[in-house]
Design a protein around this motif. Structure first.
Motif, PDB file in Angstrom:
ATOM      1  N   THR A 141     -16.988 -11.245 -76.619  1.00 16.02           N
ATOM      2  CA  THR A 141     -16.554 -10.494 -77.120  1.00 16.02           C
ATOM      3  C   THR A 141     -17.480  -9.656 -78.193  1.00 16.02           C
ATOM      4  O   THR A 141     -18.516 -10.398 -78.463  1.00 16.02           O
ATOM      5  CB  THR A 141     -15.088 -10.464 -77.880  1.00 16.02           C
ATOM      6  OG1 THR A 141     -15.243 -11.172 -79.113  1.00 16.02           O
ATOM      7  CG2 THR A 141     -14.047 -11.111 -76.754  1.00 16.02           C
ATOM      8  N   LEU A 143     -17.131  -9.516 -81.151  1.00  8.55           N
ATOM      9  CA  LEU A 143     -16.914 -10.321 -82.305  1.00  8.55           C
ATOM     10  C   LEU A 143     -18.046 -11.675 -82.076  1.00  8.55           C
ATOM     11  O   LEU A 143     -18.462 -12.059 -83.017  1.00  8.55           O
ATOM     12  CB  LEU A 143     -15.585 -10.979 -82.639  1.00  8.55           C
ATOM     13  CG  LEU A 143     -14.512  -9.803 -82.697  1.00  8.55           C
ATOM     14  CD1 LEU A 143     -13.312 -10.427 -82.967  1.00  8.55           C
ATOM     15  CD2 LEU A 143     -14.853  -8.728 -83.756  1.00  8.55           C
ATOM     16  N   HIS A 144     -18.124 -12.096 -80.911  1.00  7.08           N
ATOM     17  CA  HIS A 144     -18.900 -13.182 -80.693  1.00  7.08           C
ATOM     18  C   HIS A 144     -20.232 -12.681 -80.790  1.00  7.08           C
ATOM     19  O   HIS A 144     -21.232 -13.281 -81.211  1.00  7.08           O
ATOM     20  CB  HIS A 144     -18.810 -13.578 -79.143  1.00  7.08           C
ATOM     21  CG  HIS A 144     -17.524 -14.602 -78.785  1.00  7.08           C
ATOM     22  ND1 HIS A 144     -16.442 -13.954 -78.452  1.00  7.08           N
ATOM     23  CD2 HIS A 144     -17.367 -15.848 -78.811  1.00  7.08           C
ATOM     24  CE1 HIS A 144     -15.479 -14.983 -78.468  1.00  7.08           C
ATOM     25  NE2 HIS A 144     -15.935 -16.108 -78.710  1.00  7.08           N
ATOM     26  N   CYS A 146     -21.215 -10.245 -82.881  1.00 11.69           N
ATOM     27  CA  CYS A 146     -21.661 -10.184 -84.426  1.00 11.69           C
ATOM     28  C   CYS A 146     -21.763 -11.624 -85.029  1.00 11.69           C
ATOM     29  O   CYS A 146     -22.817 -11.458 -85.807  1.00 11.69           O
ATOM     30  CB  CYS A 146     -20.412  -9.636 -85.056  1.00 11.69           C
ATOM     31  SG  CYS A 146     -19.864  -7.978 -84.648  1.00 11.69           S
ATOM     32  N   LEU A 155     -18.603  -7.467 -88.386  1.00 13.90           N
ATOM     33  CA  LEU A 155     -17.531  -8.044 -87.994  1.00 13.90           C
ATOM     34  C   LEU A 155     -16.300  -8.067 -88.959  1.00 13.90           C
ATOM     35  O   LEU A 155     -15.291  -7.723 -88.593  1.00 13.90           O
ATOM     36  CB  LEU A 155     -17.844  -9.797 -88.205  1.00 13.90           C
ATOM     37  CG  LEU A 155     -16.665 -10.596 -87.827  1.00 13.90           C
ATOM     38  CD1 LEU A 155     -16.358 -10.791 -86.463  1.00 13.90           C
ATOM     39  CD2 LEU A 155     -16.945 -12.363 -88.470  1.00 13.90           C
ATOM     40  N   LEU A 158     -15.060  -4.518 -87.732  1.00 13.19           N
ATOM     41  CA  LEU A 158     -13.995  -4.744 -86.629  1.00 13.19           C
ATOM     42  C   LEU A 158     -12.819  -5.467 -86.778  1.00 13.19           C
ATOM     43  O   LEU A 158     -11.979  -4.938 -86.153  1.00 13.19           O
ATOM     44  CB  LEU A 158     -15.193  -5.222 -85.440  1.00 13.19           C
ATOM     45  CG  LEU A 158     -16.245  -4.606 -84.879  1.00 13.19           C
ATOM     46  CD1 LEU A 158     -17.146  -5.581 -84.198  1.00 13.19           C
ATOM     47  CD2 LEU A 158     -16.004  -3.390 -84.145  1.00 13.19           C
ATOM     48  N   VAL A 159     -12.906  -6.255 -87.458  1.00 10.24           N
ATOM     49  CA  VAL A 159     -11.583  -7.147 -87.527  1.00 10.24           C
ATOM     50  C   VAL A 159     -10.631  -6.350 -88.349  1.00 10.24           C
ATOM     51  O   VAL A 159      -9.445  -6.460 -88.242  1.00 10.24           O
ATOM     52  CB  VAL A 159     -11.930  -8.439 -88.323  1.00 10.24           C
ATOM     53  CG1 VAL A 159     -10.412  -9.259 -88.557  1.00 10.24           C
ATOM     54  CG2 VAL A 159     -12.646  -9.380 -87.435  1.00 10.24           C
ATOM     55  N   SER A 163      -7.165  -6.277 -86.003  1.00  8.13           N
ATOM     56  CA  SER A 163      -6.874  -7.900 -86.595  1.00  8.13           C
ATOM     57  C   SER A 163      -5.824  -8.506 -85.672  1.00  8.13           C
ATOM     58  O   SER A 163      -5.178  -9.455 -85.745  1.00  8.13           O
ATOM     59  CB  SER A 163      -6.445  -7.905 -87.828  1.00  8.13           C
ATOM     60  OG  SER A 163      -4.994  -7.253 -88.146  1.00  8.13           O
ATOM     61  N   VAL A 168      -9.094 -11.670 -82.069  1.00  2.00           N
ATOM     62  CA  VAL A 168      -9.931 -12.522 -82.860  1.00  2.00           C
ATOM     63  C   VAL A 168      -9.861 -13.855 -82.254  1.00  2.00           C
ATOM     64  O   VAL A 168     -10.989 -14.583 -82.673  1.00  2.00           O
ATOM     65  CB  VAL A 168      -8.973 -12.557 -84.149  1.00  2.00           C
ATOM     66  CG1 VAL A 168      -9.952 -13.451 -85.227  1.00  2.00           C
ATOM     67  CG2 VAL A 168      -8.841 -11.165 -84.936  1.00  2.00           C
ATOM     68  N   ILE A 178     -14.956 -17.480 -82.103  1.00  2.00           N
ATOM     69  CA  ILE A 178     -15.700 -16.783 -83.277  1.00  2.00           C
ATOM     70  C   ILE A 178     -16.164 -18.130 -84.454  1.00  2.00           C
ATOM     71  O   ILE A 178     -16.990 -17.962 -84.831  1.00  2.00           O
ATOM     72  CB  ILE A 178     -15.694 -15.588 -83.677  1.00  2.00           C
ATOM     73  CG1 ILE A 178     -14.168 -15.520 -84.199  1.00  2.00           C
ATOM     74  CG2 ILE A 178     -15.859 -14.628 -82.691  1.00  2.00           C
ATOM     75  CD1 ILE A 178     -13.727 -14.297 -84.734  1.00  2.00           C
ATOM     76  N   LEU A 194     -13.221 -15.516 -91.898  1.00  2.00           N
ATOM     77  CA  LEU A 194     -12.446 -15.805 -91.215  1.00  2.00           C
ATOM     78  C   LEU A 194     -11.108 -16.691 -91.289  1.00  2.00           C
ATOM     79  O   LEU A 194      -9.992 -16.187 -90.922  1.00  2.00           O
ATOM     80  CB  LEU A 194     -13.286 -16.530 -89.856  1.00  2.00           C
ATOM     81  CG  LEU A 194     -14.315 -15.548 -88.896  1.00  2.00           C
ATOM     82  CD1 LEU A 194     -15.043 -16.616 -88.164  1.00  2.00           C
ATOM     83  CD2 LEU A 194     -13.666 -14.627 -88.381  1.00  2.00           C
ATOM     84  N   THR A 198      -8.386 -13.352 -91.691  1.00  2.00           N
ATOM     85  CA  THR A 198      -8.094 -13.129 -90.383  1.00  2.00           C
ATOM     86  C   THR A 198      -7.064 -14.001 -89.818  1.00  2.00           C
ATOM     87  O   THR A 198      -6.843 -15.078 -90.474  1.00  2.00           O
ATOM     88  CB  THR A 198      -9.396 -13.089 -89.574  1.00  2.00           C
ATOM     89  OG1 THR A 198      -9.853 -14.528 -89.501  1.00  2.00           O
ATOM     90  CG2 THR A 198     -10.383 -12.352 -90.097  1.00  2.00           C
TER      91      THR A 198
END
Length: 473
Positions: A141, A143-144, A146, A155, A158-159, A163, A168, A178, A194, A198
Motif C-alpha cells: 500500500t 503506507l508501506h 511511506c 504517513l 494519510l493515517v 484510519s 492500516v 507497516i 503507529l 493508530t
C-alpha cells in the motif's frame, strides 16, 4: 516542427508555442495520434512550466492522459517534482489520472507520498481519495511506501485521513504490515506513532510466523533496540514463539523485509506466487465497510421516511368524509361532532393517536436527519460518525415499531383479539430488548468505550507524570 516544440517545452516558451501552432494547427494532434516516447506536456510538467502547461491543456486537454514510454502521465512527473500548481491544472482537466499506474504499478499519489510532497499529496487525496487505497506492485500500500522511504509526516497525513484498521493493518505479499517494516528499519518515531495513534495490530504475524517484537534482537541489542522494546512492551506486544530469534535469523529477516520487492526478485531464485492483482484496490477485496454502511443507511432511511410520511398524511382508520356526529358509542367520545378531513383515530382514541403521532414524527425526523447528514458532504467516513448514524437509525426503527403497535391496538377490537394484542406487545418488547443488546453488545460501542478509556488514561498519565527539570546552561 516537433523538435522545435520540444525546445519550447524545455524552455517553457509560450510565445514560441503559439508561433508554431500558427504555422501548423495540427502540431499537438500528432502527439495524440502518433507514437512518441513523451509529449511536450510531459516535458513541461516535469520542468514546472505552468504557463506552457496551461496553454497546451487549453488547446488539447486530451494530452493530459497520454503516457510516455514508462507509462507515466504528466501528472506522474509533476507529482515526482512536487509542482503543485501544475498538478492542479492537470487535475482540473482530467482528475481520473490519479488512478493511472505507471510501469512500476504506482499512481501519482504513491509517487508524491514517496517523495514527501505533502501539499501536493493533500490535493491529490482530496481529488480522488480512493486512489490512496490502490495497491502497488507486489501488494504494498501507500503506507508501506511511506515507511520504505522514511516519510513519517506523509504517513501521519494519510493515517489521519483514513484510519480504517483494514487499511492500516494491510499486509504485503510477505505478510508484513507497516509495523514490521518500521521495526526492521528501526524507525523509532514511526513505531511510537503507529502503536500509540493508530489501530495497528501490534501482535500481527507475517508469513514466516514472526511478530514485530520477534524482529528485534534479544542479545547484544543497542540503545535503539532497548527503546523500541520498551515501547512495544508497554503496548502488550508478545513474541510469536517462545524461543527468541537468533542473531543470524534476525539479520536474515531484517534483510528480507528491508529489501524492496524489486530487489528481492533479483536475489530470490524462485519467486513466490503472487497473491495480489497488479492494481487491486483494498476496498474491492473485502468491501469498503464504511461505503457499504453509508449506502445501506441511506436506503433504509429513505424507506422509513417514505413510510412515516405516508402514515402521517393518511393516518390509520382514515379521515372523516363529512361533518356530523361521530356516532361512536364509547364514553370517551361523548357523541362529539366530527369534521371532514380530520383523523377518525384522533376522535375515537385520542391517547393512542397521540402516541402514534409522536412515534411517527420521531421516525420521520430521525430518517430525514440521516439523509441530510449523508448528503451534506461532511467528512463522515470515520467509524465513529457511522456509529452515530446507526444509533439515529435505531431510534427511527424503534419509533416506527411504536407507531405500528399503537395502530394495531387502536384497530383491533379488545373483546375479540385481546390475546393477540398481548402477544404483539410481548413480541415488540422482546424485539426492542434485542435491539438494545445488539446496539450495546456489538463491537462498535465496545471499541468506542475502549478508545475513550485509553484517551482518558493517556491524559491522566500526562497530567500526573512529573516533568523532568530542565538542564542548566
Amino acid at each position: 516542427m516537433e523538435g522545435k516544440l520540444y525546445d519550447a517545452a524545455v524552455q517553457g516558451n509560450k510565445i514560441l508555442l503559439l508561433d508554431l501552432l500558427k504555422e501548423d494547427a495540427l502540431l499537438l494532434d500528432r502527439f495524440i495520434t502518433g507514437r512518441y516516447p513523451e509529449t511536450p506536456l510531459h516535458v513541461a510538467s516535469m520542468l514546472g512550466h505552468l504557463e506552457f502547461v496551461d496553454e497546451v491543456l487549453a488547446r488539447k486537454p486530451e494530452l493530459a492522459k497520454e503516457l510516455d514510454s514508462h507509462k507515466s502521465s504528466p501528472l506522474h512527473l509533476a507529482s515526482a517534482k512536487g509542482y503543485l500548481q501544475v498538478a492542479k491544472s492537470l487535475l482540473h482537466v482530467n482528475p481520473d489520472m490519479c488512478l493511472v499506474c505507471d510501469i512500476d504499478g504506482r499512481n501519482p499519489l504513491h509517487i508524491a507520498a514517496m517523495k514527501g510532497h505533502l501539499g501536493l499529496l493533500k490535493e491529490l487525496v482530496h481529488t480522488r481519495p480512493w486512489a490512496a487505497r490502490a495497491l502497488m506492485d507486489h501488494g504494498e500500500t501507500i503506507l508501506h511506501a511511506c515507511l520504505r522511504c522514511n516519510q513519517l509526516e506523509v504517513l501521519k497525513l494519510l493515517v489521519g485521513r483514513d484510519s480504517d484498521p483494514e487499511f492500516v493493518n494491510y499486509k504485503n505479499q510477505d505478510g508484513n504490515t507497516i509495523l514490521h517494516l518500521a521495526i526492521a528499519a528501526k524507525q523509532t518515531e514511526a513505531i511510537n506513532f503507529l502503536i500509540s495513534s493508530t489501530p495497528i495490530d501490534v501482535n500481527c504475524v507475517n508469513e514466516d510466523g514472526y511478530t514485530a517484537l520477534d524482529l528485534l534482537s534479544q542479545n547484544q541489542r543497542d540503545a535503539t533496540d532497548k527503546r523500541i522494546v520498551d515501547s512495544l512492551g508497554r503496548m502488550g506486544v508478545t513474541h510469536a514463539r517462545d524461543n527468541p530469534l537468533s542473531n543470524s535469523q534476525l539479520k536474515a529477516m531484517r534483510t528480507k523485509i528491508l529489501l524492496s520487492p524489486w530487489d528481492q526478485s533479483n536475489v530470490i531464485s524462485k519467486p513466490k506466487k503472487r497473491k495480489h492483482g497488479k492494481r487491486l484496490i483494498i476496498s474491492n477485496k473485502n468491501g469498503d465497510w464504511l461505503e457499504r454502511k453509508r449506502n445501506t443507511l441511506m436506503l433504509v432511511a429513505s424507506l422509513l421516511a417514505a413510510m412515516a410520511f405516508q402514515a402521517g398524511v393518511n393516518p390509520p382508520s382514515g379521515v372523516w368524509q363529512d361533518n356530523g356526529s361521530s356516532g361512536f358509542s364509547s364514553t370517551e367520545s361523548n357523541g362529539k361532532n366530527h369534521t371532514a378531513g380530520f383523523s377518525v383515530l384522533a376522535d375515537n382514541y385520542p391517547d393512542v393517536y397521540t402516541v402514534f403521532l409522536i412515534s411517527n414524527t420521531t421516525s420521520f425526523l430521525a430518517s430525514l436527519s440521516i439523509i441530510l447528514l449523508l448528503i451534506s458532504g461532511l467528512p463522515l467516513r470515520r467509524r465513529f460518525f457511522i456509529w452515530v448514524l446507526m444509533v439515529i437509525m435505531w431510534v427511527a426503527i424503534t419509533a416506527m415499531v411504536s407507531a405500528y403497535l399503537a395502530c394495531i391496538i387502536a384497530l383491533t377490537p379488545d373483546q375479540s383479539n385481546s390475546s393477540l394484542i398481548s402477544i404483539l406487545v410481548i413480541a415488540t418488547r422482546i424485539w426492542v430488548c434485542l435491539m438494545l443488546i445488539l446496539l450495546l453488545g456489538v463491537g462498535h460501542t465496545i471499541r468506542l468505550i475502549i478508545r475513550l478509556v485509553k484517551c482518558l488514561h493517556k491524559l491522566v498519565v500526562r497530567l500526573v507524570k512529573p516533568k523532568s527539570p530542565r538542564p542548566r546552561v
